[in-house]
Design a protein around this motif. Structure first.
Motif, PDB file in Angstrom:
ATOM      1  N   PHE A  56       0.844  -1.206   0.000  1.00 37.28           N
ATOM      2  CA  PHE A  56       0.000   0.000   0.000  1.00 37.28           C
ATOM      3  C   PHE A  56       0.878   1.255   0.000  1.00 37.28           C
ATOM      4  CE2 PHE A  56      -2.284   3.381   2.201  1.00 37.28           C
ATOM      5  CZ  PHE A  56      -3.533   3.357   1.587  1.00 37.28           C
ATOM      6  N   ILE A  57       1.907   1.258   0.833  1.00 38.22           N
ATOM      7  CA  ILE A  57       2.797   2.416   0.928  1.00 38.22           C
ATOM      8  C   ILE A  57       3.594   2.581  -0.365  1.00 38.22           C
ATOM      9  CG2 ILE A  57       4.695   3.460   2.238  1.00 38.22           C
ATOM     10  CD1 ILE A  57       2.168   3.164   3.901  1.00 38.22           C
ATOM     11  N   ALA A  58       4.168   1.460  -0.870  1.00 33.93           N
ATOM     12  CA  ALA A  58       5.035   1.537  -2.058  1.00 33.93           C
ATOM     13  C   ALA A  58       4.277   2.066  -3.273  1.00 33.93           C
ATOM     14  CB  ALA A  58       5.620   0.157  -2.351  1.00 33.93           C
ATOM     15  N   ALA A  59       3.012   1.652  -3.409  1.00 33.05           N
ATOM     16  CA  ALA A  59       2.223   2.096  -4.562  1.00 33.05           C
ATOM     17  C   ALA A  59       1.950   3.606  -4.522  1.00 33.05           C
ATOM     18  CB  ALA A  59       0.909   1.327  -4.615  1.00 33.05           C
ATOM     19  N   ARG A  60       2.012   4.209  -3.327  1.00 33.91           N
ATOM     20  CA  ARG A  60       1.726   5.647  -3.168  1.00 33.91           C
ATOM     21  C   ARG A  60       2.961   6.390  -2.660  1.00 33.91           C
ATOM     22  NH1 ARG A  60      -2.134   2.286  -2.102  1.00 33.91           N
ATOM     23  NH2 ARG A  60      -4.303   2.654  -2.673  1.00 33.91           N
ATOM     24  N   SER A  61       4.135   5.911  -3.063  1.00 38.38           N
ATOM     25  CA  SER A  61       5.392   6.460  -2.545  1.00 38.38           C
ATOM     26  C   SER A  61       5.508   7.958  -2.776  1.00 38.38           C
ATOM     27  CB  SER A  61       6.582   5.751  -3.198  1.00 38.38           C
ATOM     28  OG  SER A  61       6.566   4.389  -2.901  1.00 38.38           O
ATOM     29  N   MET A  62       5.145   8.423  -3.984  1.00 33.31           N
ATOM     30  CA  MET A  62       5.290   9.857  -4.293  1.00 33.31           C
ATOM     31  C   MET A  62       4.321  10.695  -3.448  1.00 33.31           C
ATOM     32  SD  MET A  62       7.817  10.011  -6.248  1.00 33.31           S
ATOM     33  CE  MET A  62       7.737  11.799  -6.430  1.00 33.31           C
ATOM     34  N   ASP A  63       3.132  10.152  -3.155  1.00 32.99           N
ATOM     35  CA  ASP A  63       2.192  10.861  -2.273  1.00 32.99           C
ATOM     36  C   ASP A  63       2.793  11.022  -0.882  1.00 32.99           C
ATOM     37  OD1 ASP A  63       0.424  10.913  -4.343  1.00 32.99           O
ATOM     38  OD2 ASP A  63      -0.769   9.210  -3.634  1.00 32.99           O
ATOM     39  N   PHE A  64       3.395   9.964  -0.388  1.00 32.11           N
ATOM     40  CA  PHE A  64       3.997  10.034   0.948  1.00 32.11           C
ATOM     41  C   PHE A  64       5.182  11.000   0.969  1.00 32.11           C
ATOM     42  CE2 PHE A  64       1.554   6.176   1.766  1.00 32.11           C
ATOM     43  CZ  PHE A  64       1.185   6.367   3.087  1.00 32.11           C
ATOM     44  N   ILE A  65       5.967  10.996  -0.098  1.00 29.38           N
ATOM     45  CA  ILE A  65       7.092  11.947  -0.153  1.00 29.38           C
ATOM     46  C   ILE A  65       6.575  13.372  -0.110  1.00 29.38           C
ATOM     47  CG2 ILE A  65       8.866  12.879  -1.711  1.00 29.38           C
ATOM     48  CD1 ILE A  65       9.606  10.003  -2.393  1.00 29.38           C
ATOM     49  N   GLY A  66       5.462  13.611  -0.825  1.00 32.05           N
ATOM     50  CA  GLY A  66       4.847  14.950  -0.786  1.00 32.05           C
ATOM     51  C   GLY A  66       4.409  15.322   0.623  1.00 32.05           C
ATOM     52  N   MET A  67       3.795  14.381   1.350  1.00 31.28           N
ATOM     53  CA  MET A  67       3.356  14.652   2.730  1.00 31.28           C
ATOM     54  C   MET A  67       4.555  14.872   3.661  1.00 31.28           C
ATOM     55  SD  MET A  67       0.049  12.224   3.467  1.00 31.28           S
ATOM     56  CE  MET A  67       0.582  10.724   2.709  1.00 31.28           C
ATOM     57  N   ILE A  68       5.621  14.108   3.430  1.00 30.51           N
ATOM     58  CA  ILE A  68       6.822  14.279   4.267  1.00 30.51           C
ATOM     59  C   ILE A  68       7.398  15.676   4.084  1.00 30.51           C
ATOM     60  CG2 ILE A  68       9.211  13.497   4.596  1.00 30.51           C
ATOM     61  CD1 ILE A  68       8.232  10.652   3.871  1.00 30.51           C
ATOM     62  N   LYS A  69       7.400  16.153   2.839  1.00 24.61           N
ATOM     63  CA  LYS A  69       7.948  17.497   2.564  1.00 24.61           C
ATOM     64  C   LYS A  69       7.158  18.577   3.293  1.00 24.61           C
ATOM     65  CE  LYS A  69       9.987  16.837  -2.031  1.00 24.61           C
ATOM     66  NZ  LYS A  69       9.839  17.201  -3.456  1.00 24.61           N
ATOM     67  N   GLU A  70       5.850  18.368   3.430  1.00 25.70           N
ATOM     68  CA  GLU A  70       4.998  19.389   4.054  1.00 25.70           C
ATOM     69  C   GLU A  70       5.075  19.375   5.577  1.00 25.70           C
ATOM     70  OE1 GLU A  70       1.111  18.592   2.589  1.00 25.70           O
ATOM     71  OE2 GLU A  70       1.642  18.951   0.484  1.00 25.70           O
ATOM     72  N   CYS A  71       5.689  18.331   6.149  1.00 24.04           N
ATOM     73  CA  CYS A  71       5.748  18.227   7.613  1.00 24.04           C
ATOM     74  C   CYS A  71       6.647  19.304   8.203  1.00 24.04           C
ATOM     75  CB  CYS A  71       6.263  16.850   8.023  1.00 24.04           C
ATOM     76  SG  CYS A  71       5.070  15.556   7.750  1.00 24.04           S
ATOM     77  N   ASP A  72       6.322  19.666   9.444  1.00 26.97           N
ATOM     78  CA  ASP A  72       7.102  20.670  10.164  1.00 26.97           C
ATOM     79  C   ASP A  72       8.398  20.028  10.663  1.00 26.97           C
ATOM     80  OD1 ASP A  72       8.059  22.723  11.605  1.00 26.97           O
ATOM     81  OD2 ASP A  72       6.509  22.703  13.163  1.00 26.97           O
ATOM     82  N   GLU A  73       9.535  20.595  10.281  1.00 24.70           N
ATOM     83  CA  GLU A  73      10.841  20.029  10.626  1.00 24.70           C
ATOM     84  C   GLU A  73      11.123  20.087  12.129  1.00 24.70           C
ATOM     85  OE1 GLU A  73      14.123  18.020  10.210  1.00 24.70           O
ATOM     86  OE2 GLU A  73      13.111  18.593   8.359  1.00 24.70           O
ATOM     87  N   SER A  74      10.502  21.053  12.805  1.00 28.99           N
ATOM     88  CA  SER A  74      10.805  21.240  14.234  1.00 28.99           C
ATOM     89  C   SER A  74      10.202  20.137  15.104  1.00 28.99           C
ATOM     90  CB  SER A  74      10.268  22.591  14.716  1.00 28.99           C
ATOM     91  OG  SER A  74       8.853  22.614  14.590  1.00 28.99           O
ATOM     92  N   GLY A  75       9.208  19.415  14.589  1.00 36.81           N
ATOM     93  CA  GLY A  75       8.579  18.353  15.384  1.00 36.81           C
ATOM     94  C   GLY A  75       9.280  17.034  15.206  1.00 36.81           C
ATOM     95  N   PHE A  76       8.584  16.134  14.563  1.00 42.04           N
ATOM     96  CA  PHE A  76       9.140  14.791  14.334  1.00 42.04           C
ATOM     97  C   PHE A  76      10.180  14.879  13.215  1.00 42.04           C
ATOM     98  CE2 PHE A  76       9.107  10.319  13.208  1.00 42.04           C
ATOM     99  CZ  PHE A  76       8.903   9.701  14.434  1.00 42.04           C
ATOM    100  N   PRO A  77      11.407  14.384  13.413  1.00 48.33           N
ATOM    101  CA  PRO A  77      12.471  14.547  12.395  1.00 48.33           C
ATOM    102  C   PRO A  77      12.096  13.909  11.058  1.00 48.33           C
ATOM    103  CG  PRO A  77      13.366  13.733  14.475  1.00 48.33           C
ATOM    104  CD  PRO A  77      11.881  13.657  14.599  1.00 48.33           C
ATOM    105  N   LYS A  78      12.383  14.638   9.976  1.00 42.53           N
ATOM    106  CA  LYS A  78      12.032  14.138   8.637  1.00 42.53           C
ATOM    107  C   LYS A  78      12.843  12.906   8.266  1.00 42.53           C
ATOM    108  CE  LYS A  78      10.198  18.174   6.233  1.00 42.53           C
ATOM    109  NZ  LYS A  78      10.366  19.099   5.109  1.00 42.53           N
ATOM    110  N   HIS A  79      14.078  12.828   8.754  1.00 42.97           N
ATOM    111  CA  HIS A  79      14.890  11.672   8.350  1.00 42.97           C
ATOM    112  C   HIS A  79      14.287  10.369   8.880  1.00 42.97           C
ATOM    113  CE1 HIS A  79      16.727  12.450  12.362  1.00 42.97           C
ATOM    114  NE2 HIS A  79      16.896  11.150  12.390  1.00 42.97           N
ATOM    115  N   LEU A  80      13.568  10.425  10.005  1.00 44.06           N
ATOM    116  CA  LEU A  80      12.894   9.220  10.496  1.00 44.06           C
ATOM    117  C   LEU A  80      11.729   8.834   9.583  1.00 44.06           C
ATOM    118  CD1 LEU A  80      12.825   9.740  14.377  1.00 44.06           C
ATOM    119  CD2 LEU A  80      14.384   8.337  13.024  1.00 44.06           C
ATOM    120  N   LEU A  81      11.081   9.853   9.019  1.00 42.78           N
ATOM    121  CA  LEU A  81       9.996   9.574   8.071  1.00 42.78           C
ATOM    122  C   LEU A  81      10.544   8.901   6.815  1.00 42.78           C
ATOM    123  CD1 LEU A  81       7.995  12.914   8.401  1.00 42.78           C
ATOM    124  CD2 LEU A  81       7.442  10.724   9.434  1.00 42.78           C
ATOM    125  N   PHE A  82      11.664   9.416   6.325  1.00 42.66           N
ATOM    126  CA  PHE A  82      12.261   8.800   5.137  1.00 42.66           C
ATOM    127  C   PHE A  82      12.776   7.392   5.456  1.00 42.66           C
ATOM    128  CE2 PHE A  82      12.402  13.027   3.104  1.00 42.66           C
ATOM    129  CZ  PHE A  82      11.965  12.657   1.837  1.00 42.66           C
TER     130      PHE A  82
END
Length: 959
Positions: free
Chosen positions: A435-461
């Motif tokens: 499910f995640i792999a099929a929507r990888s670009m959608d998730f990358i878009g959501m990761i980009k929009e996340c606030d860097e000061s909260g949960f670290p982006k590198h953990l999302l990646f």
């Protein structure tokens, strides 16, 4: 005497005579792997007064394998055992309980990752160095008089519970994390002890006391581990209560079936069950009341069919009363955990649980939480990671076998929330990888929009990368996904954050891209991890990267053409880690390399890796480790082949010998490999060596002769001297062969009485006897040296055997002498039984010369005298059995090799036969078979004299 009258042998006719007779065999329809047809006969006997027994039988055939009936549990032994003990069969045994538990838990299937697999990771990850506190209750049961009324007993129990509520506990302060964990374990054991001693109220008090600890967040970073420890106690309590009530349901020694209905539960069990729920309902505080009721949720099965489905929504609503969002989310996780165990089909309640959490999600970023974090000096990114185990578990439960529509709806809800990085990470951790792999670009878009000061982006990646390691994204998006992820990863300043992320994405790169992209990624890792020797703190992740690279690139020519692979290996500076990595690479090479190689890039790289493993060996290295390293290096040596370039092959072996001189099994392998090389040269030249190949073979022989003395195991040296001598003889290197055999003869006196075999000390006699027998077989075809005496090697070996100190109770020396007689008998034949091609043995050199035969006779007379003298020394009572065995062994030697037409030899054989039986120690069966053999042989044209011999050989009874 024996060899002067040795029997002339015609080996060809004897071989033909001993061949098995070939008989054509018609299998028909029979085949051993076909199903067996079994015919069952039933016999019924009826005995009536005044009548004879009549028997009726019927037969039935079945094509089924008779053993397969065991599989369905109907085998007669199982039925017999069940019938023999109906009480045991009916009682709810531990095995039955385990089966029931397994059946109930299997409702979620093996593809559902259980909580137990996450437990260890949480305990290892969420630790603290701060001091902890725990409330310890005075759990002493008040004594009651034997004649007290039931109402008095109930009042006492209520008073005990009130006593707990009103603070009869003491608080243990300043505990380390290990002390805290030990105390929790003590409470768990106290719970079991109290239960087994029928102190149910004390057990409940312990569980309430532990549940209260889950409202304490004073050391917040330890909370997930605290949750794991305390819910273990709750699980134990829930299981004890359930099994207690279940044991009360046994009626007329028949237990409840696995899928029982409430109607089949007796009133006593129901009343006890209600009693437990009423006790729990009287707990005043919300958190312990919630947790203890959730722990025994499964017990609702005893009361009504809809009990669990009615309780789950109510318990979900109860959680709304918990103010701390961290405490609340772990309460939701526990409810999901229990719900999945007892009613995985009730997904609606689990979904409601999660949607409730989404409604309260903003609390995480509220002022109350922020103030608490300031007091405890905890940063918001660290605080948010505390939620991950709980949210991951909740989402895993919801996402299990959920349709894509529901997952998409949940994803959309998460999108609408602000600061949703924490949720996004849990979604990627819990949802199906496909499910995640099929929507990888959608998730990358959501990761980009996340606030860097909260949960670290590198953990999302990192979470996204873990999914892409399990499932493939759309092919057109693969490169863009890697570029977007690596843009973020390569900017990370903290080496630990960087390597944790890079480790995951290396696998994605290896799966989907060429060596160019892999090389770029490895170069980036080297660039980030080399400054300030950051690699020293990241060996596990670097090892994981190597493992992933060699898993996907197992063509070693391609692997070593990756420019940065060997520089990557140089980061492993710690010897133990470096050796482990080298072992992984060599295991992969041996597993995947199908054909031998001479690629200089592969050879140089692997020689360097093997040298690293070899150099790690020291005096403290365990024998098992040495064996493992040697096996890996030997596997590499066997895979190296330069084809017909034999000289280059020998040069490689010489270089390997200098590099791996501390590992004896490797030297042994090199000697065998060089011997094989010499024999391969002989095969290519068809035994006709040119000057060049003769010189090359002598070089191979010299390699072995120089290398063997460096080995420590004496029997390894003896066998290699013999083996290498045989190879030299086969290649017409006669003087070199003599040198090997002389070395073996001179080494025999050094054989110790005891040797180590598999770590245990064993007598060496049996091993020496085996070696000497093999040696004698070779000496038959070794031609005498023109400058030495007749049979100089045999004489030298006999002298060594004579001087060797044998054990007092051993007959091996005489057994060896008897085998020498076999050799000498074979040497008297006009043509030997076997030869080496293009090597003239003594039968050709001497041509049956009388002086040569006279020398053999002298030797044989000496040997026979030694045997007979030894037989005389065994005349004492305690050695009569050995005398019998040796006499019969010598008799068989004369029978096989002597010409029994000679009267003296014939009489000697009869005497030995009688001696073997004289004191009743002979094996009668063997004697009978031997006599039968003699009688059969007497029917052969040249063996008619065996008829008289058979008449002179009596069989004596043991008495």
């Amino acid at each position: 005497l024996l060899l002067r009258h040795a029997r002339s042998r015609n080996y060809v006719s004897e071989s033909e005579l001993c061949k098995l007779e070939s008989v054509p065999l018609d299998f028909g329809d029979y085949h051993p792997l076909k199903p067996i047809t079994v015919t069952e006969s039933k016999t019924k006997k009826m005995a009536r007064k005044g009548s004879t027994s009549s028997t009726s039988s019927s037969s039935s055939s079945s094509v089924m394998d008779p053993l397969s009936s065991v599989l369905d549990g109907t085998d007669p032994l199982s039925l017999f055992a069940a019938a023999a003990d109906p009480v045991t069969a009916a009682a709810p045994t531990d095995g039955a309980r385990r089966k029931r538990d397994k059946d109930e838990s299997s409702a979620v299937g093996s593809d559902f990752e259980p909580w137990s697999s996450k437990r260890g990771e949480i305990l290892a990850r969420y630790t603290t160095t701060e001091k902890l506190s725990i409330v310890s209750g005075g759990c002493h049961r008040k004594s009651t008089t034997t004649g007290s009324a039931v109402s008095e007993k109930v009042r006492t129990r209520l008073e005990e519970l009130d006593d707990l509520e009103e603070g009869s506990q003491k608080e243990l302060l300043n505990l380390t994390q290990q002390d805290y964990m030990n105390r929790i374990e003590e409470l768990n054991q106290s719970l079991k002890d109290a239960w087994s001693s029928d102190q149910k109220v004390k057990a409940l008090k312990i569980v309430i006391q532990c549940s209260k600890l889950l409202s304490d967040t004073t050391v917040i970073q330890f909370y997930p581990s605290k949750f794991v420890l305390i819910t273990d106690i709750l699980d134990t309590f829930g299981k004890l209560v359930y099994e207690r009530i279940l044991s009360m349901c046994v009626d007329n020694k028949v237990s409840l079936p696995d899928n029982f209905s409430p109607e089949s539960v007796n009133d006593t069990a129901k009343e006890t069950c209600l009693n437990w729920f009423f006790k729990i309902a009287s707990i005043r505080e919300l958190i312990p009341r919630f947790y203890v009721e959730a722990a025994i949720l499964k017990c609702n099965k005893f009361l009504s069919k809809t009990g669990i489905s009615e309780c789950l929504p109510r318990l979900t609503s109860m959680i709304r009363g918990i103010g701390d969002p961290l405490v609340a989310v772990y309460a939701r996780a526990y409810l999901c955990r229990v719900g999945m165990e007892v009613a995985p089909q009730l997904k609606e309640s689990l979904n409601k649980n999660f949607f409730d959490f989404l409604l309260t999600f903003k609390q995480i970023h509220g002022d109350t939480v922020q103030n608490q974090l300031v007091v405890q000096c905890v940063e918001i990114p660290l605080y948010l990671t505390l939620y991950s185990p709980a949210i991951d578990w909740i989402l895993q439960c919801i996402a299990y076998h959920a349709p894509d529509v529901l997952l998409t709806e949940m994803m959309e809800r998460c999108k609408k929330l602000g600061n949703n990085a924490l949720l996004l990470n849990s979604v990627m951790s819990a949802f199906r990888a496909e499910f995640i792999a099929a929507r990888s670009m959608d998730f990358i878009g959501m990761i980009k929009e996340c606030d860097e000061s909260g949960f670290p982006k590198h953990l999302l990646f990192r979470s996204l990368g873990l999914n892409l390691a399990l499932a493939d994204p759309p092919e057109n998006d693969r490169l863009q996904i890697l570029n977007e992820a690596w843009k973020v990863i390569t900017k990370l300043k903290n080496p630990q954050d960087y390597i944790n992320c890079a480790e995951v994405w290396v696998e994605y790169t290896c799966r989907h891209f060429t060596k160019r992209e892999v090389n770029t990624v490895l170069a980036d890792v080297i660039k980030h991890m080399t400054p300030d020797r950051a690699f020293e703190d990241a060996y596990p992740q670097l090892q994981s990267i190597i493992q992933k690279v060699i898993t996907y690139i197992y063509d070693f020519a391609l692997l070593f053409s990756v420019e940065k692979f060997l520089p990557f290996l140089d980061m492993f500076q710690k010897e133990s880690v470096r050796v482990e990595v080298c072992k992984c690479i060599m295991e992969s090479f041996i597993k995947h390399q199908q054909e031998s190689t001479k690629d200089p890039v592969i050879l140089n790289a692997l020689l360097h890796i093997c040298k690293t493993m070899h150099d790690s060996v020291n005096a403290l290295t365990l024998e098992d480790e040495k064996r493992m390293l040697a096996a890996l290096i030997n596997g590499f040596i066997k895979m190296v082949s330069f084809g017909r370039d034999f000289e280059q092959q020998l040069s490689f072996y010489v270089e390997a010998r200098s590099m791996f001189c501390n590992l004896e099994p490797v030297l042994v392998q090199l000697i065998h490999s060089v011997n094989q090389l010499a024999m391969e040269t002989r095969r290519v030249m068809k035994g006709n060596h040119s000057r060049k190949t003769a010189a090359f073979v002598r070089a191979c022989v010299a390699f072995c002769f120089i290398t063997i003395p460096s080995l420590s195991s004496i029997f390894t040296r003896l066998n290699l001297y013999l083996h290498s001598g045989q190879v030299a003889l086969a290649n017409q290197c006669l003087s070199q062969a003599d040198a090997f055999f002389k070395a073996a003869v001179s080494l025999v006196p050094e054989v110790p009485k005891m040797i180590s075999v598999d770590g245990k000390m064993r007598p060496s006699d049996a091993f020496l006897l085996e070696f000497l027998c093999n040696f004698f077989s070779t000496l038959l075809i070794v031609p005498d040296h023109p400058e030495q005496g007749v049979l100089f090697l045999v004489r030298g070996l006999l002298n060594v055997i004579q001087d060797y100190t044998w054990e007092d109770n051993s007959d091996d020396k005489v057994r060896i002498y008897t085998n020498v007689l076999h050799l000498l008998s074979a040497m008297t034949q006009e043509t030997f039984i076997y030869h080496v091609d293009k090597v003239d043995s003594n039968d050709t050199l001497y041509g049956g010369d009388s002086k040569f035969l006279a020398e053999i006779n002298k030797l044989s007379e000496t040997v026979v005298a030694q045997i007979l003298d030894h037989l005389k020394t065994l005349g004492k009572e305690e050695t009569l059995k050995r005398q019998s065995q040796l006499a019969f062994y010598f008799f068989n030697t004369i029978l096989a090799h002597g010409d029994l037409r000679n009267n003296r030899l014939n009489q000697l054989s009869v005497n030995l036969w009688n001696l073997a039986q004289k004191h009743g120690f002979a094996d009668t069966k063997t004697m009978v078979k031997t006599l039968e053999y003699i009688k059969r042989q007497s029917k052969e044209p040249e063996m008619s004299h065996f008829t008289d011999l058979a008449l002179r050989l009596p069989l004596q009874s043991r008495t």
